[in-house]
Scaffold this motif. Structure first.
Motif, PDB file in Angstrom:
ATOM      1  N   THR A  19       0.844  -1.204   0.000  1.00  0.00           N
ATOM      2  CA  THR A  19       0.000   0.000   0.000  1.00  0.00           C
ATOM      3  C   THR A  19       0.869   1.240   0.000  1.00  0.00           C
ATOM      4  N   ALA A  22       2.368   1.739  -3.439  1.00  0.00           N
ATOM      5  CA  ALA A  22       1.336   2.209  -4.376  1.00  0.00           C
ATOM      6  C   ALA A  22       1.036   3.684  -4.117  1.00  0.00           C
ATOM      7  N   ALA A  23       0.986   4.056  -2.834  1.00  0.00           N
ATOM      8  CA  ALA A  23       0.691   5.447  -2.469  1.00  0.00           C
ATOM      9  C   ALA A  23       1.827   6.371  -2.903  1.00  0.00           C
ATOM     10  N   ALA A  26       1.496   6.806  -6.586  1.00  0.00           N
ATOM     11  CA  ALA A  26       0.336   7.645  -6.921  1.00  0.00           C
ATOM     12  C   ALA A  26       0.609   9.110  -6.593  1.00  0.00           C
ATOM     13  N   GLU A  58      -8.450   3.947  -0.681  1.00  0.00           N
ATOM     14  CA  GLU A  58      -8.965   4.061  -2.052  1.00  0.00           C
ATOM     15  C   GLU A  58      -9.215   5.523  -2.410  1.00  0.00           C
ATOM     16  N   LEU A  61      -5.944   7.454  -2.989  1.00  0.00           N
ATOM     17  CA  LEU A  61      -5.221   7.081  -4.207  1.00  0.00           C
ATOM     18  C   LEU A  61      -5.839   7.692  -5.468  1.00  0.00           C
ATOM     19  N   LYS A  66      -4.517  13.860  -4.771  1.00  0.00           N
ATOM     20  CA  LYS A  66      -3.060  13.718  -4.746  1.00  0.00           C
ATOM     21  C   LYS A  66      -2.398  14.641  -3.720  1.00  0.00           C
ATOM     22  N   LEU A  69      -2.701  13.156  -0.341  1.00  0.00           N
ATOM     23  CA  LEU A  69      -1.847  11.973  -0.242  1.00  0.00           C
ATOM     24  C   LEU A  69      -0.381  12.387  -0.058  1.00  0.00           C
TER      25      LEU A  69
END
Length: 141
Positions: A19, A22-23, A26, A58, A61, A66, A69
């Motif tokens: 995770t 992936a973050a 992203a 979710e 992402l 963005k 995040l």
């Protein structure tokens, strides 16, 4: 594992940070975390991300979130190489986000309310400390 792998490769190879990786991708931070650094990353495990309220990951992402995040992820990164032996009780560290994290050594090492479960994972461009909760930066008012 050799220290030739950078922070991102080390996290990928570990398998518990899918995770987080992936973050980072992203958020567009992968290149930064592959650069010379050095950086200290407080890395939440997949279980830490899974413990967030349902749908949080979710939502974060999604491209339109963005900025949020990036804000959360940069709150897990401190410039420089900070080993556990460099930490002092009740110290604060400025993160790349700009907000500070609180470090407490009374019961093991805690960063805000997260416990460091594995310290001092050395990489070619810094160090990773594995934590059991996602750190959420203070809300800006």
């Amino acid at each position: 594992m050799s220290a030739k792998a950078d922070i991102v490769d080390t996290a990928v190879a570990n398998g518990s940070f899918n995770t987080l990786v992936a973050a980072v991708q992203a958020a567009g931070l992968e290149a930064t975390l592959r650069s010379e650094g050095p950086f200290t990353v407080f890395a939440p495990t997949d279980a830490a991300f899974a413990a967030l309220p349902s749908g949080t990951v979710e939502t974060l992402l999604k491209p339109e979130n963005k900025d949020q995040l990036v804000s959360i992820l940069t709150y897990h990164v401190v410039a420089g190489k900070v080993l556990s032996t460099d930490l002092q009780d009740d110290m604060q560290a400025a993160t790349v986000n700009g907000a500070k994290i609180n470090i407490d050594l009374d019961n093991g090492v805690t960063i805000n309310d997260a416990d460091v479960v594995i310290a001092d994972v050395k990489t070619s461009n810094g160090v990773i400390h594995v934590i059991d909760k996602v750190l959420l930066p203070p809300k800006h008012h």
